[in-house]
Design an enzyme around this catalytic site. Structure first.
Site, mmCIF file in Angstrom:
data_model
loop_
_atom_site.group_PDB
_atom_site.id
_atom_site.type_symbol
_atom_site.label_atom_id
_atom_site.label_comp_id
_atom_site.label_asym_id
_atom_site.label_seq_id
_atom_site.Cartn_x
_atom_site.Cartn_y
_atom_site.Cartn_z
ATOM 1 C CB CYS A 64 -0.866 -0.079 1.249
ATOM 2 S SG CYS A 64 -1.627 1.420 1.811
ATOM 3 C CD GLU B 255 -3.444 -9.508 1.293
ATOM 4 O OE1 GLU B 255 -3.326 -9.705 2.511
ATOM 5 O OE2 GLU B 255 -2.477 -9.145 0.565
ATOM 6 N NE ARG C 19 -2.046 -11.792 7.230
ATOM 7 C CZ ARG C 19 -0.830 -11.446 7.613
ATOM 8 N NH1 ARG C 19 -0.462 -11.596 8.860
ATOM 9 N NH2 ARG C 19 0.043 -10.963 6.745
ATOM 10 N NE ARG D 19 -2.955 -8.330 5.577
ATOM 11 C CZ ARG D 19 -2.509 -8.024 6.795
ATOM 12 N NH1 ARG D 19 -3.314 -7.482 7.670
ATOM 13 N NH2 ARG D 19 -1.256 -8.234 7.140
#
Ligand SMILES: C[S@@+](CC[C@H](N)C(=O)[O-])C[C@H]1O[C@@H](n2cnc3c(N)ncnc32)[C@H](O)[C@@H]1O
Length: 376
Positions: free
Chosen positions: A148, A187, A232, A234
């Protein structure tokens, strides 16, 4: 079916503002957003215009159709790391009953390339920014968990080439533009949604929808909800040339516990010193056994019957099994859903980094399995 609410929120517009811009009542807009009213064509145009999104991306005509899959279904694995997407997609293909073929993979990291080659027999190409998109073989679906990065906001920005150059999303966009795959699954970290006040995600969605012409949806998912004992979260972005409606609810039957993940016999090098263990146990008592103890930046300890998100950098020291020892690379890979026949060929340090960078396979494979029949 419409995506009014989702797109309105992405663009940070209130219901009142949108209702005013589209010249309809807030109450009617609320019905439209809850799929309880179907607006006339002229109202649909006004709403789409007010959102500055093409009408067919806002109001989706989902027809019942049987998927027609290419044989084999060709895919590319970008930012492939150690092949999380490859495992996830192959598992999904198997469950759907189709055959997949990876025709191109890329990762800049030498150790990730070593691991990928040792497990899949192909060495990924290096830096994607140096790859000429016209040289990539034709494929049907693109998979990629990309880093990102902020987009530059200086100057007059026209298309995606202007807006995203210098970021790795630019490389995904230029490959999609050139190769025109039927679909993609991307993702990213949870923070993508808040990055640069939401502008980064908004730019990505606009480019995929408006410039590249795909139907797009996205959702924040947590590996814990997919039967992996790891918290987690995402963001998964899916897109297809075909209109689709994705219901992001999943029926997860098999849930793995820490007992399934933890190795029975662990080398003593993974154990913390007596001093560290004594200090930890003086500070914290866990309600769970087995448990993973997590120490935050201020030194507070909490423990759960699951792991906090593995990270590429620091997870080794801040997570302790039962307050006593570090996770082994095999355990980290299991927390991400990698099968035990995954061959660990790099040092512990590289393997930890690779596991921390990977995707939760069980989660992503369920998304792909549900999405593919709508996308083709
Ligand atoms: C978040 S990880 C993706 C891991 C992968 N999904 C997996 O399951 O193992 C991002 C990957 O992008 C790779 N990467 C970063 N910059 C790159 C570039 N310019 N070209 C190709 N790969 C790059 C990194 O080496 C890293 O492995």
């Amino acid at each position: 079916m419409n995506r009014v609410q989702e797109i309105r929120k992405e663009k940070d517009i209130t219901q009142e503002q949108l209702a005013k811009l589209a010249n309809i009542s807030r109450k009617y807009l609320s019905l439209v957003e809850r799929q309880r009213a179907t607006p006339s064509v002229s109202v649909a145009i006004r709403i789409s215009d007010a959102l500055s999104v093409n009408i067919d991306k806002v109001f989706v005509n989902v027809e019942e159709q049987t998927a027609v899959f290419p044989k084999p279904l060709k895919y590319i694995d970008l930012f492939c790391g150690i092949g999380g997407f490859r495992y996830a997609s192959e598992k999904a293909f198997k469950n759907i009953g189709i055959k997949g073929e990876c025709v191109f993979s890329s990762d800049i990291d030498k150790y990730a390339q070593d691991a990928y080659e040792a497990n899949f027999g192909e060495r990924p190409v290096g830096d994607i920014t140096k790859v000429d998109e016209t040289q990539i073989p034709d494929f049907d679906i693109l998979f990629g968990g990309f880093p990102c990065q902020a987009f530059s906001i200086c100057g007059l920005q026209k298309g995606f080439e202007d807006k995203t150059r210098g970021t790795l999303f630019f490389d995904i966009a230029r490959i999609i533009k050139q190769k025109q795959p039927q679909a993609f699954v991307l993702e990213n970290v949870k923070n993508l949604a808040s990055h640069d006040n939401g502008k980064t995600l908004q730019t990505i969605l606009e480019i995929l929808r408006d410039e590249l012409g795909y139907h797009v949806d996205y959702h924040l998912l947590n590996a814990l909800d997919f039967g992996l004992p790891q918290k987690r979260e995402r963001i998964i972005i899916i897109g297809s040339k075909k209109a689709f409606y994705m219901d992001w609810k999943f029926d997860v039957k098999h849930k793995k516990t820490l007992d399934d993940i933890l190795e029975k016999s662990v080398d003593k090098k993974y154990f913390a010193s007596d001093d560290i263990v004594t200090k930890r146990k003086a500070m914290h008592t866990s309600k769970y056994y087995p448990s993973i103890w997590h120490e935050n930046k201020s030194g507070n300890i909490s423990s759960y019957p699951f792991s906090c998100a593995l990270r590429a950098g620091a997870s080794y020291n801040y997570l302790l099994v039962n307050g006593e020892r570090r996770l082994t690379p095999r355990e980290m890979l299991r927390l991400q859903g990698f099968p035990d026949d995954f061959n660990i060929v790099t040092s512990d340090c590289q393997a930890r980094k690779q596991a921390g960078n990977a995707i939760p396979i069980d989660m992503v494979s369920m998304v792909i399995e549900k999405f593919l029949p709508m996308a083709f």
